[in-house]
Enzyme design. Structure first.
Site, PDB file in Angstrom:
ATOM      1  N   GLY A   1      56.676  42.051  39.308  1.00  0.00           N
ATOM      2  CA  GLY A   1      55.657  41.979  40.362  1.00  0.00           C
ATOM      3  C   GLY A   1      56.108  41.501  41.724  1.00  0.00           C
ATOM      4  O   GLY A   1      55.492  41.838  42.729  1.00  0.00           O
TER       5      GLY A   1
ATOM      6  N   ASP B   1      54.899  36.693  42.542  1.00  0.00           N
ATOM      7  CA  ASP B   1      53.786  37.449  43.104  1.00  0.00           C
ATOM      8  C   ASP B   1      52.468  36.681  42.987  1.00  0.00           C
ATOM      9  O   ASP B   1      51.804  36.421  43.975  1.00  0.00           O
ATOM     10  CB  ASP B   1      53.677  38.841  42.445  1.00  0.00           C
ATOM     11  CG  ASP B   1      53.818  38.780  40.925  1.00  0.00           C
ATOM     12  OD1 ASP B   1      54.060  37.682  40.379  1.00  0.00           O
ATOM     13  OD2 ASP B   1      53.688  39.823  40.273  1.00  0.00           O
TER      14      ASP B   1
ATOM     15  N   ARG C   1      51.744  49.595  41.956  1.00  0.00           N
ATOM     16  CA  ARG C   1      52.641  48.591  42.534  1.00  0.00           C
ATOM     17  C   ARG C   1      53.036  48.920  43.974  1.00  0.00           C
ATOM     18  O   ARG C   1      53.288  48.035  44.786  1.00  0.00           O
ATOM     19  CB  ARG C   1      53.935  48.490  41.712  1.00  0.00           C
ATOM     20  CG  ARG C   1      53.782  47.817  40.374  1.00  0.00           C
ATOM     21  CD  ARG C   1      55.156  47.462  39.807  1.00  0.00           C
ATOM     22  NE  ARG C   1      55.124  47.199  38.386  1.00  0.00           N
ATOM     23  CZ  ARG C   1      54.824  46.024  37.845  1.00  0.00           C
ATOM     24  NH1 ARG C   1      54.510  45.017  38.616  1.00  0.00           N
ATOM     25  NH2 ARG C   1      54.820  45.866  36.538  1.00  0.00           N
TER      26      ARG C   1
ATOM     27  N   ASP D   1      48.516  32.645  37.938  1.00  0.00           N
ATOM     28  CA  ASP D   1      47.218  32.843  37.301  1.00  0.00           C
ATOM     29  C   ASP D   1      46.939  31.625  36.405  1.00  0.00           C
ATOM     30  O   ASP D   1      46.559  30.573  36.903  1.00  0.00           O
ATOM     31  CB  ASP D   1      47.318  34.165  36.529  1.00  0.00           C
ATOM     32  CG  ASP D   1      45.997  34.656  35.991  1.00  0.00           C
ATOM     33  OD1 ASP D   1      45.050  34.807  36.775  1.00  0.00           O
ATOM     34  OD2 ASP D   1      45.906  34.900  34.776  1.00  0.00           O
TER      35      ASP D   1
HETATM   36  P1  XMP Z   1      50.218  33.329  34.354  1.00  0.00           P
HETATM   37  O1  XMP Z   1      48.889  33.402  33.650  1.00  0.00           O
HETATM   38  O2  XMP Z   1      51.322  32.972  33.428  1.00  0.00           O
HETATM   39  O3  XMP Z   1      50.442  34.821  34.747  1.00  0.00           O
HETATM   40  O4  XMP Z   1      50.145  32.484  35.590  1.00  0.00           O
HETATM   41  C1  XMP Z   1      51.178  35.205  35.791  1.00  0.00           C
HETATM   42  C2  XMP Z   1      51.475  36.666  35.624  1.00  0.00           C
HETATM   43  O5  XMP Z   1      50.312  37.385  35.164  1.00  0.00           O
HETATM   44  C3  XMP Z   1      50.214  38.594  35.835  1.00  0.00           C
HETATM   45  N1  XMP Z   1      48.933  38.635  36.556  1.00  0.00           N
HETATM   46  C4  XMP Z   1      48.459  39.676  37.235  1.00  0.00           C
HETATM   47  N2  XMP Z   1      48.977  40.900  37.455  1.00  0.00           N
HETATM   48  N3  XMP Z   1      47.075  41.482  38.717  1.00  0.00           N
HETATM   49  C5  XMP Z   1      48.275  41.790  38.192  1.00  0.00           C
HETATM   50  O6  XMP Z   1      48.728  42.898  38.405  1.00  0.00           O
HETATM   51  C6  XMP Z   1      46.482  40.275  38.552  1.00  0.00           C
HETATM   52  O7  XMP Z   1      45.380  40.043  39.040  1.00  0.00           O
HETATM   53  C7  XMP Z   1      47.226  39.327  37.764  1.00  0.00           C
HETATM   54  N4  XMP Z   1      46.960  38.044  37.387  1.00  0.00           N
HETATM   55  C8  XMP Z   1      48.039  37.674  36.651  1.00  0.00           C
HETATM   56  C9  XMP Z   1      51.392  38.664  36.774  1.00  0.00           C
HETATM   57  O8  XMP Z   1      52.428  39.377  36.140  1.00  0.00           O
HETATM   58  C10 XMP Z   1      51.835  37.247  36.949  1.00  0.00           C
HETATM   59  O9  XMP Z   1      53.212  37.099  37.191  1.00  0.00           O
HETATM   60 MG    MG Z   2      54.706  38.256  37.725  1.00  0.00          MG
END
Ligand code: XMP
Ligand code: MG
Length: 173
Positions: free
Chosen positions: A42, A97, A162, A100
């Site tokens: 990402g 990127d 992407r 979350d």
């Molecule tokens: P965590 O939950 O470990 O996740 O903080 C981080 C990864 O989850 C993916 N991610 C997303 N990818 N749109 C996306 O395309 C989103 O809204 C989104 N939210 C989380 C992403 O790979 C990130 O590195």
């Molecule tokens: Mg990521």
């Protein structure tokens, strides 16, 4: 089921934020040769935009980690693609990127800490703080986003979108 894209942030806004983050990083890393570590996949577009604004003798490497679903608080994860650069004694700046739940980042930062860098910081262009389950310190933080699934500017849905220069919210219909 079809998906609908709703505009969230246009490319001008995103580029202005990248510039603001780059200026802070440029100041903080004066006299240093940071190792910029991008998280695949990402971050590849954000990283490319960011490093081209940095006038520093930096190096770039990539890492890919996957956190185990259901064990988020344990911080366990799998390094799918390890770094190819030695980290010991380096000033490491992780470029992500989106943060979350924080599980992936927490795990990655612990993995890097064990390799004894001189310093370790995190830069993330997008943050969804309302989703956080594991605390993560974001040293250089871009946009705070609501709890919506977003695509574009490197972010995907099943590997699509992407390449879009703007950021969109993905809505299922
Ligand atoms: P965590 O939950 O470990 O996740 O903080 C981080 C990864 O989850 C993916 N991610 C997303 N990818 N749109 C996306 O395309 C989103 O809204 C989104 N939210 C989380 C992403 O790979 C990130 O590195
Ligand atoms: Mg990521």
């Amino acid at each position: 089921m079809t998906a609908r894209l709703r505009p969230l942030l246009d490319r001008e806004k995103i580029q202005a934020m990248v510039e603001a983050l780059a200026q802070r990083i440029q100041q903080d890393y004066q006299g240093k040769s940071p190792l910029i570590v991008g998280t695949l996949k990402g971050s590849f577009i954000f990283l490319a935009d960011l490093v081209r604004r940095l006038d520093l003798p930096l190096e770039v490497d990539f890492v890919q980690v996957q956190s185990y679903a259901g064990t988020e608080s344990s911080g366990r994860c799998r390094v799918v693609l390890p770094l190819s650069t030695p980290v010991r004694g380096r000033d490491v700046l992780v470029v992500e990127d989106i943060v979350d739940t924080g599980a992936t980042l927490n795990c990655l930062m612990e993995y890097l800490k064990r390799k004894r860098p001189a310093s370790l910081r995190l830069c993330a262009i997008f943050d969804k703080p309302s989703r956080r389950k594991v605390p993560v310190q974001i040293d250089y933080r871009g946009f705070e986003l609501p709890d919506e699934f977003v695509v574009g500017y490197g972010l995907d849905c099943d590997q699509r979108y992407r390449h879009l220069p703007d950021l969109w919210a993905l809505e299922e219909e």
